[in-house]
Design an enzyme around this catalytic site. Structure first.
Site, PDB file in Angstrom:
ATOM      1  CD  GLU A  19       0.072  10.098  -4.278  1.00  0.00           C
ATOM      2  OE1 GLU A  19      -1.088  10.536  -4.263  1.00  0.00           O
ATOM      3  OE2 GLU A  19       0.461   9.214  -5.050  1.00  0.00           O
ATOM      4  CD  GLU A  63       0.790   5.172  -2.840  1.00  0.00           C
ATOM      5  OE1 GLU A  63       0.079   5.301  -3.866  1.00  0.00           O
ATOM      6  OE2 GLU A  63       0.617   5.837  -1.813  1.00  0.00           O
TER       7      GLU A  63
HETATM    8  C1  BGP Z   1      -2.152   7.375  -4.616  1.00  0.00           C
HETATM    9  C2  BGP Z   1      -2.488   7.339  -3.161  1.00  0.00           C
HETATM   10  C3  BGP Z   1      -3.013   6.073  -2.657  1.00  0.00           C
HETATM   11  C4  BGP Z   1      -3.663   5.179  -3.644  1.00  0.00           C
HETATM   12  C5  BGP Z   1      -3.110   5.235  -5.038  1.00  0.00           C
HETATM   13  C6  BGP Z   1      -3.949   4.569  -6.098  1.00  0.00           C
HETATM   14  O1  BGP Z   1      -2.483   8.609  -5.116  1.00  0.00           O
HETATM   15  O2  BGP Z   1      -1.405   7.694  -2.345  1.00  0.00           O
HETATM   16  O3  BGP Z   1      -3.749   6.362  -1.503  1.00  0.00           O
HETATM   17  O4  BGP Z   1      -4.998   5.101  -3.523  1.00  0.00           O
HETATM   18  O5  BGP Z   1      -2.831   6.534  -5.449  1.00  0.00           O
HETATM   19  O6  BGP Z   1      -4.983   5.412  -6.480  1.00  0.00           O
HETATM   20  P1  BGP Z   1      -6.462   4.918  -6.613  1.00  0.00           P
HETATM   21  O7  BGP Z   1      -6.819   4.413  -5.278  1.00  0.00           O
HETATM   22  O8  BGP Z   1      -7.249   6.108  -7.016  1.00  0.00           O
HETATM   23  O9  BGP Z   1      -6.452   3.857  -7.644  1.00  0.00           O
END
Ligand code: BGP
Length: 495
Positions: free
Chosen positions: A201, A392
């Site tokens: 990201e 993701e």
């Molecule tokens: C993205 C990241 C992850 C992950 C995901 C979910 O931004 O790459 O590391 O955590 O989001 O977000 P969260 O953990 O805040 O629910």
């Protein structure tokens, strides 16, 4: 269904959110080790000791280093709980966890290497052998089940020492340190790992800045962000070149936080504002990493904040020679963009803007929008003509463990079904999609809020926000469902 033969079905994780063992076998610290837990309403806090020796806390803004008060240093405080310290202890459970991924039929598993496990401070000349060994064991274990590792080289975890003593990615020196670290990774894991991502990201630095809080009149955060990003772009391009030189088989991707932005009204001013949001938020990074040069609009963006990121002719050459082999991204939601004053606003962790009346929102304020995934895939496929992976996607939600130990999560199954159908439509429309790794395939610590109860997994982990739990793993209903999906290559999406 349209999923090609050999489609990479799997799941995704990140070192700092699930490995635990934060101070084991010579590992150095990362920012997450001095960041407390929070919630959808309470920000996570970064902890420190100030110049007079007093403990202090400041809200954590996103994932990158932030300035400490004058004379302070980052510190772990006795009375705080740091969820990333233990994560879900994958460090000591990896064999059991990988066996569960194999049972689901994973073809690929996304994980990251913790830079500070290999280079504890980040500026050492030689790596920590115990760190090298750990990942070698994990990759070997994955391969023994025929699971392809997909490895992120940086998932929000610059060694804390580099944040504190060098000012993080604003400092050009980090390119050299990162290059040394990735050279070690490519050499050590040659033949074990073929699929790599450089920066997770990467666009968050500028996109989140633009979406949240910082006053548009305040140029400094933007100037810093553009400089920081330029260094990461060069570091990424160098990593691509090194990765290809070490092993021409390596496939190396960028990783963009994919949010589908829509104009909130048909006012042409909203349409234009939306286009500009795609530029600053999504294309700015994607264009450099996929096309090897800054987009034409970059001049306009820099001018808006009097930014003149420093770059050399050699940097621009590096960017050209280090374009990525694939475009990968995370996708959780869409957001609305408007120039009008919106009355109904979304507020959640990492989500903002006007509320979209056509969509449902999760308990953390994220809009569920599978059509947005199709839209995003089609736009980026057209723009870059590269193989794509959704690395993701998922629904953070509360889970209830029944008395008999079972966990019924039909909402999660439904979410995945809709997104898989959306990917299917995109493939039918010509998108070159090669893989899908769902986020947090095993429950882990939330990046945004530091919570355990914001669960994404097919596998439940008995670990709680107060630090208690046995770390025992169990299968949710979605575990059995995803297994069928993979076995049928996306054909069988029924309950
Ligand atoms: C993205 C990241 C992850 C992950 C995901 C979910 O931004 O790459 O590391 O955590 O989001 O977000 P969260 O953990 O805040 O629910």
């Amino acid at each position: 269904m349209a999923f090609p033969k050999g489609f990479f079905w799997g799941g995704a994780t990140a070192a700092n959110q699930f490995e635990g063992a934060w101070n084991v076998d010579g590992r150095g610290m990362a920012m997450t080790d001095v960041t407390t837990g929070g919630s959808v309403k309470e920000p996570r806090m970064v902890t420190y000791i100030d110049k007079d020796g007093n403990p202090g806390k400041m809200p954590s803004f996103g994932v990158n280093g932030q300035a400490l008060p004058e004379g302070a240093h980052y510190a772990v405080l006795d009375d705080c709980l740091y969820p990333n310290h233990d994560g879900i202890d994958f460090y000591h459970h990896y064999k059991e966890d990988i066996a569960l991924f194999a049972e689901m039929g994973f073809k690929i598993f996304r994980m990251s290497i913790s830079w500070s496990r290999l280079y504890p401070n980040g500026d050492e000349e030689t790596p920590n052998q115990k760190g090298i060994e750990f990942y070698r064991n994990v990759f070997t274990c994955l391969r023994s089940y025929g699971i392809e590792p997909l490895v992120t080289l940086w998932h929000f975890d610059t060694p804390l020492y580099l944040e504190e003593h060098y000012g993080g990615w604003k400092n050009r020196k980090l390119i050299e340190f990162f290059t040394r670290y990735v050279t070690t990774c490519f050499n050590e894991y040659k033949g074990l790992v073929k699929y790599w991502l450089t920066f997770n990201e990467i666009n968050n630095t500028i996109m989140m800045l633009n979406i949240f809080g910082h006053s548009i009149e305040d140029d400094q955060p933007y100037k810093d962000a553009y400089q920081h990003l330029h260094h990461q772009f060069v570091a990424s391009a160098k990593a691509v070149q090194i990765g290809h030189a070490v092993d021409p088989e390596n496939k190396i991707g960028c990783m963009i936080c994919g949010i589908t932005f829509y104009p909130a009204t048909c006012d042409p001013k909203d349409i234009l504002a939306n286009r500009h949001q795609w530029e600053i938020g999504l294309y700015y990074c994607g264009d450099v990493q996929c096309k090897g040069e800054y987009g034409s609009y970059a001049q306009r963006l820099w001018k808006e904040h009097n930014a003149k990121p420093e770059m050399t002719a050699e940097d621009l050459e590096d960017l050209k020679n280090g374009t990525v082999d694939m475009y990968t991204f995370s996708y959780y939601m869409s957001q609305l963009v408007t120039t009008h004053k919106a009355t109904d606003m979304v507020s959640g962790n990492f989500s903002a803007g006007a509320r979209n009346e056509y969509l449902q929102y999760s308990d953390w304020g994220w809009a569920t929008d599978p059509d947005g995934l199709q839209y995003y895939l089609e736009v980026m496929n057209d723009r870059y003509h590269l193989p794509m992976m959704v690395v993701e996607n998922g629904l953070g939600a509360y889970d209830t463990v029944e008395e008999d130990g079972s966990i019924h999560d039909p909402f999660r199954i439904d979410y995945y079904r809709q997104h898989i159908q959306a990917m299917n439509r995109a493939i039918e429309n010509g998108v070159n999609l090669i893989g899908y790794t769902t986020w947090g395939c095993i429950d882990l610590v939330s990046a945004g809020t530091g919570e355990m109860r914001k669960r994404y997994g097919f596998i439940y982990v008995d670990k709680h926000d107060d630090g208690t739990g046995t770390m025992a793993r169990s299968r949710k209903d979605s575990f059995f469902w995803y297994k069928k999906v993979i076995a049928s290559n996306g054909e069988d999406l029924a309950d």
